[in-house]
Design an enzyme around this catalytic site. Structure first.
Site, mmCIF file in Angstrom:
data_model
loop_
_atom_site.group_PDB
_atom_site.id
_atom_site.type_symbol
_atom_site.label_atom_id
_atom_site.label_comp_id
_atom_site.label_asym_id
_atom_site.label_seq_id
_atom_site.Cartn_x
_atom_site.Cartn_y
_atom_site.Cartn_z
ATOM 1 N N SER A 262 26.209 76.508 35.589
ATOM 2 C CA SER A 262 25.834 77.130 34.332
ATOM 3 C C SER A 262 26.844 76.698 33.271
ATOM 4 O O SER A 262 27.761 75.951 33.558
ATOM 5 C CB SER A 262 25.879 78.649 34.468
ATOM 6 O OG SER A 262 27.230 79.049 34.611
ATOM 7 N N LYS A 263 26.673 77.212 32.076
ATOM 8 C CA LYS A 263 27.573 76.871 30.963
ATOM 9 C C LYS A 263 29.040 77.083 31.352
ATOM 10 O O LYS A 263 29.911 76.363 30.942
ATOM 11 C CB LYS A 263 27.257 77.753 29.748
ATOM 12 C CG LYS A 263 25.986 77.358 29.049
ATOM 13 C CD LYS A 263 26.292 76.690 27.703
ATOM 14 C CE LYS A 263 25.151 75.848 27.207
ATOM 15 N NZ LYS A 263 23.884 76.564 27.101
ATOM 16 N N ARG A 264 29.235 78.105 32.167
ATOM 17 C CA ARG A 264 30.571 78.457 32.610
ATOM 18 C C ARG A 264 31.288 77.272 33.282
ATOM 19 O O ARG A 264 32.495 77.149 33.253
ATOM 20 C CB ARG A 264 30.437 79.596 33.626
ATOM 21 C CG ARG A 264 31.503 80.616 33.666
ATOM 22 C CD ARG A 264 30.971 81.943 34.222
ATOM 23 N NE ARG A 264 30.013 81.776 35.296
ATOM 24 C CZ ARG A 264 30.302 81.565 36.564
ATOM 25 N NH1 ARG A 264 31.557 81.463 36.938
ATOM 26 N NH2 ARG A 264 29.361 81.459 37.470
ATOM 27 N N HIS A 265 30.527 76.422 33.943
ATOM 28 C CA HIS A 265 31.132 75.287 34.628
ATOM 29 C C HIS A 265 31.232 74.062 33.737
ATOM 30 O O HIS A 265 31.430 72.956 34.196
ATOM 31 C CB HIS A 265 30.311 74.926 35.873
ATOM 32 C CG HIS A 265 30.180 76.048 36.837
ATOM 33 N ND1 HIS A 265 29.043 76.814 36.920
ATOM 34 C CD2 HIS A 265 31.041 76.555 37.735
ATOM 35 C CE1 HIS A 265 29.212 77.736 37.842
ATOM 36 N NE2 HIS A 265 30.405 77.600 38.343
ATOM 37 N N GLY A 266 31.064 74.289 32.459
ATOM 38 C CA GLY A 266 31.206 73.152 31.549
ATOM 39 C C GLY A 266 29.951 72.312 31.456
ATOM 40 O O GLY A 266 30.029 71.105 31.287
#
Ligand code: GLU
Length: 520
Positions: A262-266
């Protein structure tokens, strides 16, 4: 339908232009491309832009520029200026009539039918099933309507859909090239499903099947999130009498914490990686490893090598881990492999972005020793009010080529070359517990040594400074303050390299300033 004359392997990458192109889509594109190239087949780009509200030209452009940047070229399909190939149109928004033709055929054969059930009626049906602890399914009410009832409903109801009539309790099986045998039963699919809206505009599964057939796709390679669409697509293919392509579903991409990416993982847009200073060959290498390996622990290969080694059977079923650290490692490797002039050209926008240089366009040619043909640009380190040639910038970049993991790091690593004064606390000049007066003395000695150099060369600087340092109680007391005075940093390129690149005058000026700073 046009014939697949040569019985070629034909694969298609079919993105929906509803958002920026990201790593997951790039992976699907790459694996299709690798499979096509390996098998001397054809790689088709089809734009699935049936969702008029969410599809945007801007996203389509982003898909194409990203594929081009990665070196994933397509033989056929939509292009920035139109399209190429004989199986078009390659944008679903232009294929309306083709879908209608097949929908009408299914309606005539009663393999598909209009469904007039309202949302409320469908909700009620689900509620009832829920109470009976049955899985949600459409019970086929409208399939049973008589012709006259249908005509009446068509007039009365504003909204309706077209559903495919599917057999009850039938096993659907396919052999996935990655996952092996996959089985479904029609009773788990939720009953007759919607394939189009009342105006005969198709939903994804239907449009996809018609296009795969019309474009002669022999293999459908896509993400695991589409596994559940496959039985529906097979049912449509059977209803239309189409041959069934081979399927391969690539594993999910997970973060290092094993959760879905997700966005969290860049997960930024793929093109964003270019802007952050990643090289296309690094991303290709990294993305290829998201679900594939050559059967040993080799990890570094360029596109040609991956094509040679690639097979669908070597792809894994289990989730592929997206590890940013690995991407940085691979990127660093390719930065080191590139020619320093290339790297310099790519670093220039990052130096501009970091507000360290401005690019000025001049007609000035570089001396023949430098090839004479360098870009008609020169650079202006505005904080130093200094004009720089390409080769001066290249000398700076070359000091960091070994160390950079992304090109964007150049700004932070090499900023001191471009600023008037390096910024540091005077305490940083002190080597271990040496008294400040001693450091001043050694700075003086360095100034003297360097002033005496007539021929400002890297070798000469090193030779003289090593002599000076060897005469001191230890080398650190000489070389540490020199490094800090020139760079303002604890960790930098080597002090002789920096001195050489800064030039004699600037080197001496910075050393003198360090002395003054220490005395304040
Ligand atoms: N438009 C679909 C997507 O972007 C294509 C899926 C497929 O390859 O069939 O996910």
């Amino acid at each position: 339908m046009k014939k697949n004359k040569k019985n070629d392997i034909r694969v298609r990458f079919a993105p929906s232009p509803t958002g920026y192109f990201h790593i997951g889509s790039a992976r699907v594109a790459l694996f299709n491309f690798l499979f096509a190239k390996k098998n001397k087949g054809t790689f088709v780009l089809r734009i699935e832009d049936t969702d008029k509200e969410r599809s945007k030209k801007e996203y389509e452009k982003d898909i194409m520029r990203s594929l081009e940047w990665l070196g994933i070229s397509w033989d056929e399909g939509a292009t920035p200026k139109g399209e190429r190939g004989e199986f078009g149109p390659y944008r679903q928004s232009e294929r309306g009539e083709i879908y209608k033709k097949y929908l009408r055929k299914l309606l005539e054969e009663r393999k598909a039918y209009y469904c007039f059930c309202s949302k409320e009626e469908l909700d009620k049906m689900r509620e009832k099933q829920k109470k009976k602890k049955e899985p949600p399914r459409y019970e086929g009410n409208c399939f049973l309507l008589s012709e006259s009832e249908k005509e009446k409903m068509k007039k009365e109801r504003k909204d309706f859909t077209i559903r495919l009539h599917i057999p009850d309790n039938k096993k659907i099986e396919f052999n996935d090239r990655i996952r092996g045998k996959v089985e479904f039963n029609t009773k788990d699919i939720g009953g007759d499903f919607v394939i189009a809206k009342k105006d005969l505009s198709p939903l994804y599964n239907f449009a996809c099947v018609v296009d795969d057939h019309e474009m002669n796709a022999t293999h459908v390679i896509r993400g695991e999130d589409h596994v559940s669409n496959t039985p529906k697509q097979i049912l449509i293919q059977e209803a239309l009498g189409f041959s069934i392509p081979e399927f391969a579903h690539l594993p999910l991409i997970l973060g290092t914490d094993k959760s879905k990416l997700s966005k969290r993982h860049g997960t930024v847009s793929l093109y964003g990686y270019k802007e952050k200073g990643y090289l296309p060959e690094a991303l290709v290498n990294f993305i290829a490893l998201l679900g594939w390996n050559p059967g040993n622990d080799e990890e570094l290969f360029v596109m040609e090598e991956i094509i040679n080694k690639f097979s669908l059977e070597d792809c894994q079923k289990s989730g592929a881990i997206f590890d940013m650290g690995k991407l940085n490692y691979i990127n660093g490797y390719y930065i080191r492999k590139r020619d320093v002039s290339d790297i310099t050209k790519m670093c220039i926008p990052h130096l501009v972005e970091a507000d360290l240089i401005r690019v000025e366009f001049t007609e000035e040619q570089y001396p023949p020793a430098y090839g004479g043909k360098e870009p008609k640009e020169s650079y202006y380190a505005h904080h130093r009010e200094k004009k720089m040639s390409f080769n001066e910038v290249k000398d700076i970049v070359s000091l960091y080529q070994e160390r950079m993991r992304t090109l964007a790091e150049i700004g932070e690593l090499a900023n001191y070359f471009f600023v008037k004064e390096p910024v540091y606390e005077k305490e940083l000049l002190i080597w271990k517990n040496t008294p400040a007066e001693d450091i001043t003395t050694y700075l003086d000695k360095s100034i003297k040594t360097l002033s005496d150099i007539k021929e400002w060369s890297r070798e000469e600087i090193e030779k003289r400074m090593v002599e000076t340092a060897n005469k001191a109680q230890n080398r650190g007391v000489v070389l540490w303050p020199m490094r800090v005075a020139l760079s303002g940093k604890k960790a930098s390129a080597g002090p002789f390299d920096i001195a050489y690149v800064l030039g004699k005058e600037e080197t001496l000026r910075r050393l003198k300033n360090a002395k003054i700073k220490l005395q304040q």
